[in-house]
Design an enzyme around this catalytic site. Structure first.
Site, PDB file in Angstrom:
ATOM      1  N   HIS A 205      -5.701  -9.717 -11.929  1.00 33.59           N
ATOM      2  CA  HIS A 205      -5.276  -8.726 -12.924  1.00 33.59           C
ATOM      3  C   HIS A 205      -4.196  -9.285 -13.835  1.00 33.59           C
ATOM      4  CE1 HIS A 205      -7.646  -6.056 -10.380  1.00 33.59           C
ATOM      5  NE2 HIS A 205      -7.876  -5.460 -11.531  1.00 33.59           N
ATOM      6  N   ARG A 312      -7.587   1.644 -17.536  1.00 32.27           N
ATOM      7  CA  ARG A 312      -7.111   1.315 -16.183  1.00 32.27           C
ATOM      8  C   ARG A 312      -5.852   2.138 -15.904  1.00 32.27           C
ATOM      9  NH1 ARG A 312      -9.028  -4.231 -17.570  1.00 32.27           N
ATOM     10  NH2 ARG A 312     -10.347  -4.943 -15.868  1.00 32.27           N
ATOM     11  N   ARG A 349     -10.432   5.778 -15.837  1.00 36.12           N
ATOM     12  CA  ARG A 349     -10.704   5.424 -14.448  1.00 36.12           C
ATOM     13  C   ARG A 349      -9.568   5.930 -13.573  1.00 36.12           C
ATOM     14  NH1 ARG A 349     -11.304  -0.731 -12.638  1.00 36.12           N
ATOM     15  NH2 ARG A 349      -9.046  -0.719 -12.869  1.00 36.12           N
ATOM     16  N   GLU A 452     -19.060  -2.123  -8.133  1.00 38.18           N
ATOM     17  CA  GLU A 452     -18.310  -3.367  -7.980  1.00 38.18           C
ATOM     18  C   GLU A 452     -18.274  -3.850  -6.529  1.00 38.18           C
ATOM     19  OE1 GLU A 452     -14.407  -2.741  -9.665  1.00 38.18           O
ATOM     20  OE2 GLU A 452     -14.166  -0.811  -8.693  1.00 38.18           O
ATOM     21  N   ASN A 475     -15.882  -8.170 -12.185  1.00 34.30           N
ATOM     22  CA  ASN A 475     -14.781  -8.951 -11.586  1.00 34.30           C
ATOM     23  C   ASN A 475     -14.767  -8.771 -10.071  1.00 34.30           C
ATOM     24  OD1 ASN A 475     -14.196  -9.182 -14.272  1.00 34.30           O
ATOM     25  ND2 ASN A 475     -12.574  -7.646 -14.234  1.00 34.30           N
ATOM     26  N   ASP A 476     -14.857  -7.518  -9.666  1.00 32.80           N
ATOM     27  CA  ASP A 476     -14.860  -7.261  -8.228  1.00 32.80           C
ATOM     28  C   ASP A 476     -16.226  -7.516  -7.612  1.00 32.80           C
ATOM     29  OD1 ASP A 476     -12.249  -6.573  -7.335  1.00 32.80           O
ATOM     30  OD2 ASP A 476     -12.368  -4.792  -8.598  1.00 32.80           O
ATOM     31  N   ARG A 486     -10.307 -12.883  -5.844  1.00 26.60           N
ATOM     32  CA  ARG A 486     -10.255 -13.216  -7.278  1.00 26.60           C
ATOM     33  C   ARG A 486      -8.881 -13.693  -7.736  1.00 26.60           C
ATOM     34  NH1 ARG A 486     -10.945  -7.101  -9.781  1.00 26.60           N
ATOM     35  NH2 ARG A 486      -9.952  -7.862 -11.669  1.00 26.60           N
ATOM     36  N   CYS A 523     -18.089  -3.379 -17.620  1.00 32.60           N
ATOM     37  CA  CYS A 523     -16.705  -3.354 -18.097  1.00 32.60           C
ATOM     38  C   CYS A 523     -15.863  -4.469 -17.484  1.00 32.60           C
ATOM     39  CB  CYS A 523     -16.060  -1.993 -17.849  1.00 32.60           C
ATOM     40  SG  CYS A 523     -15.902  -1.588 -16.104  1.00 32.60           S
TER      41      CYS A 523
END
Ligand code: PEP
Ligand code: MG
Length: 595
Positions: A205, A312, A349, A452, A475-476, A486, A523
């Site tokens: 992140h 986010r 979210r 995810e 990403n996840d 990650r 996303c």
């Protein structure tokens, strides 16, 4: 001597500037320039803070109990000596006078310089005095906070007395061992024009926030903060993931040229802002933006995005000392974005706390999370929200209430189990009932699940019975499919978006959602990476959400793609052992319109 340090490229472009080394623990110190007319006042502020600490330590000496007397007095004497030593006080003054740094920044810069000298000492006793020095500096920084006059807290977007481009100053690049995502957020619109960290993965992140700032950054550069010294000239090559320390004049000139090229390309892309994103074969593509804070709303509109695909919301919960934002504060924050977007969709979210996004000074129940053995697999995202019903209720009510100002969609992170889905839907119903009881208006909002976790992709038909749309968090999805943290640079070479398992899960999710007539968006960072645009379009994706700064370059790519041609190649790519190689070969073979 010029040295190159290699890391992971996370945010593109070239930055050239002087290094500002910051110890991780001091990243949260305010960094801003002091106006020339305020320099003397800032030096006085520093002196007063130092005097306050001298008084404090002298008073402490007087109060030392008899039984611990000699040892403690000796320690306090060391602190007093360090405090009054020229290497600290005079050199710190110089950072203020010559560089116009604010007192806290000047102190932490000088701390870095002296700490290195301590590290290099042969004598163990002297080496250990570094800890004393850090404590003394900490005390002075705290005293500066008490005196006020400085920014004190970096949560504000702009420092009080300085601007990013202070006339006559050299550009600055932040070099640190690590920066937490919450701290990274504080550096937005700060004086820094680039970032380098020793640790971190490409899709951590911290890296994502750096990318959203659109300034060159390299993470996982392992030794960078040890090799670079305070004030060195450095170049960040954000495309290659290279940091060049003390570059030669020729290398510097070459990079200055590249910097100008990047600026020209940006100006060219800017012209596409108002062009609709339509593929060559006529498919309109929805380009949405990812945001972290309400103040990002304007950037969404400026980029020509047609809505927010991912807000986010957890960033509203970070950098909070003691208390989290309540319903009213959240309602204001969400409404601000919804109103600014004037009818365009805003996908909020629910909090995704956990893993590498931790809350600041967490209340007891959040600390549970910090102690998890493996936080990425622990009480994160929807799991955390469901374990905090009161907090979750506040957030749901705030989101529902904001819906009356425009078009709100509610997105839930890390959904994996139908049991969670039922609890989620109950929580939403409860929040609605509470609003009705209070006679507070809300509209029915579309509810979406982030895909995810591989389990969610595999049971998608069941999930789709309960959700209006899905958004793929690549990403996840990569992290959980490949079992690669990650944020861990030690395994970052294995974090592979091209892995066939990842591509098949993405393709399957898009196909299934389309077949069920449900909206599907990507996303995660893959959406904003032009390397994947043709493939995602070929898979049937028609909605992408990315950093506002990436919208134009993805649009440029879309305008040249015939999605129907690429749809014929998707199986070949996904079933290959080396999808990236096949895809690269196809890219040279498939004709594209030159423009
Ligand atoms: C993702 O996982 O792809 C995503 C968009 O969410 P985040 O990066 O915030 O975990
Ligand atoms: Mg995610």
């Amino acid at each position: 001597m010029s040295i190159q340090v290699f890391g992971l490229p996370v945010s593109r472009g070239v930055a050239i500037g002087r290094a500002v080394l910051v110890a991780s623990s001091r990243v949260d110190v305010a960094h801003y320039y002091v106006e020339p007319g305020m320099i003397e006042a800032e030096v006085r502020r520093l002196r007063r803070a130092r005097d306050l600490v001298v008084d404090e330590l002298t008073a402490l000496k007087g109060d030392v109990p008899e039984d611990a007397h000699d040892e403690l007095v000796a320690l306090l004497d060391v602190h007093l000596m360090l405090l009054q030593d020229e290497t600290l006080s005079e050199a710190t003054r110089q950072w203020i006078v010559e560089r116009h740094y604010n007192a806290e920044w000047a102190l932490s810069s000088q701390l870095e310089v002296i700490a290195r000298q301590f590290d290099e000492m042969e004598d163990e006793y002297l080496r250990e005095r570094k800890g004393d020095l850090e404590q003394v500096v900490e005390r002075v920084i705290t005293a500066l906070g008490r005196l006020g006059g400085g920014d004190g807290e970096l949560g504000s977007d702009m420092p009080p007395h300085g601007q990013r481009d202070f006339a006559g100053e050299d550009p600055l690049i932040l070099v640190a061992n690590d920066i937490a995502p919450a701290d990274m957020l504080k550096f937005r619109r700060s004086v820094f024009t680039g970032f380098v960290t020793d640790v971190g993965g490409r899709n951590s992140h911290t890296a994502i926030v750096a990318r959203s700032m659109d300034i060159p950054a390299v993470v996982g550069a392992r030794e960078a903060s040890r090799i670079v010294t305070q004030d060195d000239w450095i170049i960040i090559d954000g495309d290659a993931g290279v940091v060049i320390v003390n570059p030669s004049p020729i290398v510097l000139e070459e990079y200055r040229f590249r910097q100008r090229q990047v600026e020209l390309e940006r100006a060219r892309l800017d012209r596409l802002r108002h062009t609709p994103a339509v593929t060559l074969d006529g498919h309109p593509i929805e380009l949405l933006a990812n945001i972290e804070l309400p103040s990002d709303a304007q950037a969404v509109l400026d980029a020509g995005a047609v809505g927010v695909g991912l807000f986010r919301s957890e960033f509203l919960f970070m950098n909070r000392v003691g208390h989290l934002p309540g319903e009213e504060e959240q309602y204001e924050a969400y409404s601000k974005v919804v109103k600014a977007l004037a009818g365009l969709p805003v996908t909020i979210r629910t909090v995704d706390i956990g893993a590498d996004k931790q809350l600041d000074r967490a209340p007891q129940q959040m600390e549970r999370n910090d102690h998890n053995l493996n936080p990425a697999l622990g009480l994160r995202a929807i799991r955390w929200s469901l374990s905090e019903p009161e907090m979750f209720g506040e957030q749901l009510r705030a989101i529902l209430r904001a819906s009356v100002h425009g078009k709100v969609r509610l997105l839930v992170p890390m959904v994996a189990q139908l049991r969670e889905v039922r609890l989620l839907l109950e929580a939403i119903d409860r929040a609605k009932a509470q609003l009705r009881a209070r006679a507070q208006p809300y509209l029915d909002v579309a509810i979406g699940a982030m895909i995810e976790v591989p389990a969610a992709a595999l049971v998608l038909p069941s999930l789709l019975k309960y959700f209006d749309f899905v958004s793929i968090g690549t990403n996840d999805l990569i992290q959980y499919t490949l079992a690669i943290d990650r944020a861990d640079e030690a395994v970052s070479h294995l974090y592979d978006p091209w892995h066939p398992a990842v591509l098949r899960l993405i393709a399957q999710t898009i196909t299934t959602a389309n077949a069920h007539g449900k909206d599907v968006c990507v996303c995660g960072e893959m959406a904003g990476d032009p390397a994947f645009t043709e493939l995602l379009l070929g898979m049937g994706l028609r909605s992408f959400s990315m950093h506002p700064t990436q919208v134009s370059s993805i649009k440029k790519r879309i305008l040249r793609v015939d999605a129907s041609i690429w749809s014929k190649h998707v199986d070949l790519v996904c079933e290959a052992e080396d999808p990236q190689a096949i895809y690269a070969r196809l890219q040279t073979a498939v004709p594209e319109r030159r423009g």
